[in-house]
Design an enzyme around this catalytic site. Structure first.
Site, PDB file in Angstrom:
ATOM      1  N   ASP A  17      38.737  14.332 -17.431  1.00 37.15           N
ATOM      2  CA  ASP A  17      38.140  14.008 -18.716  1.00 37.15           C
ATOM      3  C   ASP A  17      39.024  14.505 -19.860  1.00 37.15           C
ATOM      4  O   ASP A  17      39.657  15.560 -19.758  1.00 37.15           O
ATOM      5  CB  ASP A  17      36.756  14.675 -18.802  1.00 37.15           C
ATOM      6  CG  ASP A  17      36.055  14.399 -20.114  1.00 37.15           C
ATOM      7  OD1 ASP A  17      35.679  13.236 -20.332  1.00 37.15           O
ATOM      8  OD2 ASP A  17      35.902  15.343 -20.914  1.00 37.15           O
ATOM      9  N   GLU A  68      41.859  10.305 -18.085  1.00 33.74           N
ATOM     10  CA  GLU A  68      41.321   9.564 -19.221  1.00 33.74           C
ATOM     11  C   GLU A  68      42.237   9.771 -20.430  1.00 33.74           C
ATOM     12  O   GLU A  68      42.214  10.815 -21.076  1.00 33.74           O
ATOM     13  CB  GLU A  68      39.907  10.047 -19.562  1.00 33.74           C
ATOM     14  CG  GLU A  68      39.291   9.253 -20.711  1.00 33.74           C
ATOM     15  CD  GLU A  68      38.153   9.985 -21.399  1.00 33.74           C
ATOM     16  OE1 GLU A  68      37.272   9.295 -21.942  1.00 33.74           O
ATOM     17  OE2 GLU A  68      38.155  11.235 -21.422  1.00 33.74           O
TER      18      GLU A  68
END
Length: 608
Positions: free
Chosen positions: A232, A259
């Site tokens: 993330d 990400e």
């Protein structure tokens, strides 16, 4: 990332006061080094390919947003039967309390104890999925802790925390970057990677101590059975920091997808991160939305100018983009299903199918969520989208697995919203993005035969005949047709195991000499059973040269081979799937002797 992670991006502003001491020259050199590291990663990509490896039947990821560990465990057999290789689960670490979904992305410790389940339940989920041939990818929140604006409090597992104080790790003031203001300028690399993302406390990932704590957490998850990580907010950490953390893992080659939300004009580019793993290609999803809202003929070049296919993680939507309007969502209905069909058919990137829940409030947690708990997801509850159970999606996961490794062939389009293309000689797809059914004849490289349309039914209820490299079909409005060599009429779709007879070879009354095979063996779409043995007529132990058995009396597969009387034969049965994968039955070689008169009929049962 969402509005709770990434605020609107204003124009260029001066760097905030109170940042870590650095000169513009040092900052520029650091940025250049990071870019060069990413470019080296591109050059070396073929030597350390990071795309999701095949797990069980395939490599497709199912992103199960806000599913509890117990619910994932209960669903994993169904997921494995559909051919998915992995499930991606929401962050497992302890986080702040609150019914909103984004509380899962605000850690207070690295205890594996969250509102989605306990450590024991997480371990049991991994074991259940592994037994179903499905790997687990954990969403890893390692860029930050909870926000400074929250002050002090207690996490869902009871761990106390305060601003700059996280005794559950422990982290103290020196473990966070010097910049103590929020990111206001996404054109400033320093701000993006050192300042706070909407008040979230930004960890000093360049610190040896912080890297060690993060690596220990990820290693703990690996020890509990995790097969990979979705990183993330990777864009908010230098690529070199992430590479250094990954090198500390007990499995440095673990699957790793990051990400990195690329945007025009920004200095941080997704290509910087491919040296350590895959990167989610957000522009792919954006292009899908644009094409399906306009003309899908342009899908032919959907991957042009994007990350190399071998390093790109692709999706139609995820939990952030379905909320910020960046991509298509379940609310698009048939077009959304059609976009997933295309993603699973087209040879670009490692695909991830998303399944979540319906919402009107973008902050709302999963159905029934409280500040500390989430009820188990249930596909009997219409609030859960359960995309993975759709006939079209299940059929296309099987298609994706069956055509793996083939190139795009026989592209055709009508200049607008009807397209068709093949995947070598293994599959062919037609997509109709119009409001009316479309009928025509298509050219294909598929071998002659009668094929099951895998998006229409899971039971081969609709068939299409291919003859001389052509087939004629009608495709429904906003619908698709998909054919592949692993799903032909006469081959058997997913079946439920039945009672099997005891193996008792007996002489056949026929006058021919040799063996008549009959083996009770359950299969899934794309699999066939072969008899293989030590005789040339049985392939001399080469599975692809063995005797292909017929499924006409499924689940009993039958076939014959002529052999001289008195021949001693050693043999076994194998399953071969549509991509050529071979599974041998267990146990010792079977041994029989062809009788002096007549044929021997073998009533066998597959040994799993």
């Amino acid at each position: 990332m969402t509005s709770h992670h990434a605020p609107p991006r204003p124009g260029a502003l001066t760097a905030p006061r109170g940042t870590r001491r650095s000169t513009p020259v040092i900052a520029a050199l650091a940025a250049l080094a990071t870019v060069l590291a990413g470019l080296v990663g591109v050059v070396n990509a073929d030597r350390s390919r990071a795309s999701a490896p095949v797990k069980g039947d395939g490599d497709v990821v199912l992103n199960m947003f806000q599913w509890t560990w117990d619910a994932v465990a209960a669903e994993c057999a169904t997921i494995g039967d559909a051919g998915f290789g992995y499930v991606q689960v929401s962050p497992p670490q302890e986080h702040v309390t609150g019914a909103q979904w984004w509380t899962s992305y605000q850690p207070v410790s690295y205890r594996v104890d969250s509102k989605l389940g306990t450590r024991a339940e997480f371990a049991a989920m991994n074991a259940a999925c592994e037994a179903a041939g499905v790997g687990v990818i954990a969403d890893a929140v390692i860029n930050h802790t909870t926000g400074a604006d929250r002050g002090s409090g207690t996490g869902v597992a009871g761990t106390a925390f305060g601003v700059d104080s996280f005794p559950g790790v422990p982290y103290g003031p020196n473990d966070f970057n010097d910049c103590r203001t929020n990111i206001t300028n996404y054109s400033d690399r320093y701000q993006v990677q050192n300042c706070r993302l909407v008040s979230l406390q930004d960890l000093r990932t360049g610190s040896d101590y912080v890297r060690g704590k993060i690596a220990a957490y990820l290693n703990d998850l690996i020890g509990l059975g995790v097969d990979g990580f979705r990183i993330d907010a990777a864009k908010h950490m230098p690529a070199a920091d992430l590479a250094a953390i990954k090198q500390r893992l007990s499995r440095p080659d673990v699957y790793w997808v990051q990400e990195v939300i690329g945007a025009a004009g920004e200095p941080i580019r997704p290509a910087e991160y491919v040296g350590s793993g895959d990167v989610h290609e957000f522009d792919y999803a954006r292009r899908l939305k644009q094409r399906f809202d306009g003309s899908i003929k342009d899908l032919r070049t959907v991957g042009d100018g994007l990350l190399p296919s071998a390093q790109a993680g692709v999706f139609v939507d995820n939990h952030d983009t379905e909320r910020n309007g960046e991509t298509m969502t379940y609310a698009w209905g048939a077009k959304y299903v059609l976009a997933n069909t295309f993603m699973l058919a087209y040879p670009y990137g490692s695909p991830s199918v998303y399944t979540g829940y319906r919402f009107t409030d973008k902050d709302a947690g999963a159905p029934g969520a409280t500040a500390t708990t989430v009820p188990d997801a249930s596909c009997a509850n219409s609030q859960w989208t359960c995309t993975h159970r759709m006939t079209e999606v299940r059929g296309m996961v099987g298609f994706h697995n069956a055509v793996a490794g083939t190139d795009l062939t026989n592209w055709w389009d009508d200049g607008g919203n009807l397209v068709a293309f093949g995947r070598g000689a293994k599959g062919h797809v037609v997509l109709n993005n119009t409001a009316s059914a479309q009928s025509r004849t298509y050219t294909t490289s598929l071998p002659d035969g009668t094929y099951c349309d895998v998006v229409a039914s899971s039971t081969c209820a609709r068939t299409v005949a291919v003859s001389g490299g052509r087939f004629t079909a009608s495709v429904p409005a906003y619908g698709a047709l998909a054919l592949h060599v692993g799903a032909r009429s006469g081959s058997t779709p997913t079946a439920t195991p039945t009672a099997t007879p005891t193996a008792s070879p007996t002489p056949s009354p026929t006058g021919a000499t040799g063996l008549a095979f009959a083996v009770n063996a359950t299969t899934v779409w794309g699999q066939n059973i072969y008899a293989v043995g030590d005789q040339p007529a049985l392939g001399s132990w080469n599975p692809s040269s063995g005797v292909a058995l017929s499924a006409s009396t499924y689940p009993v597969w039958r076939g014959t081979v002529t052999l001289p009387p008195g021949t001693r034969v050693e043999y076994k049965y194998v399953r071969i799937d549509g991509s050529g994968g071979v599974t041998w039955e267990t146990g010792a070689n079977r041994v029989v002797t062809v009788p002096a008169s007549g044929r021997l009929t073998l009533n066998d049962t597959w040994r799993g």
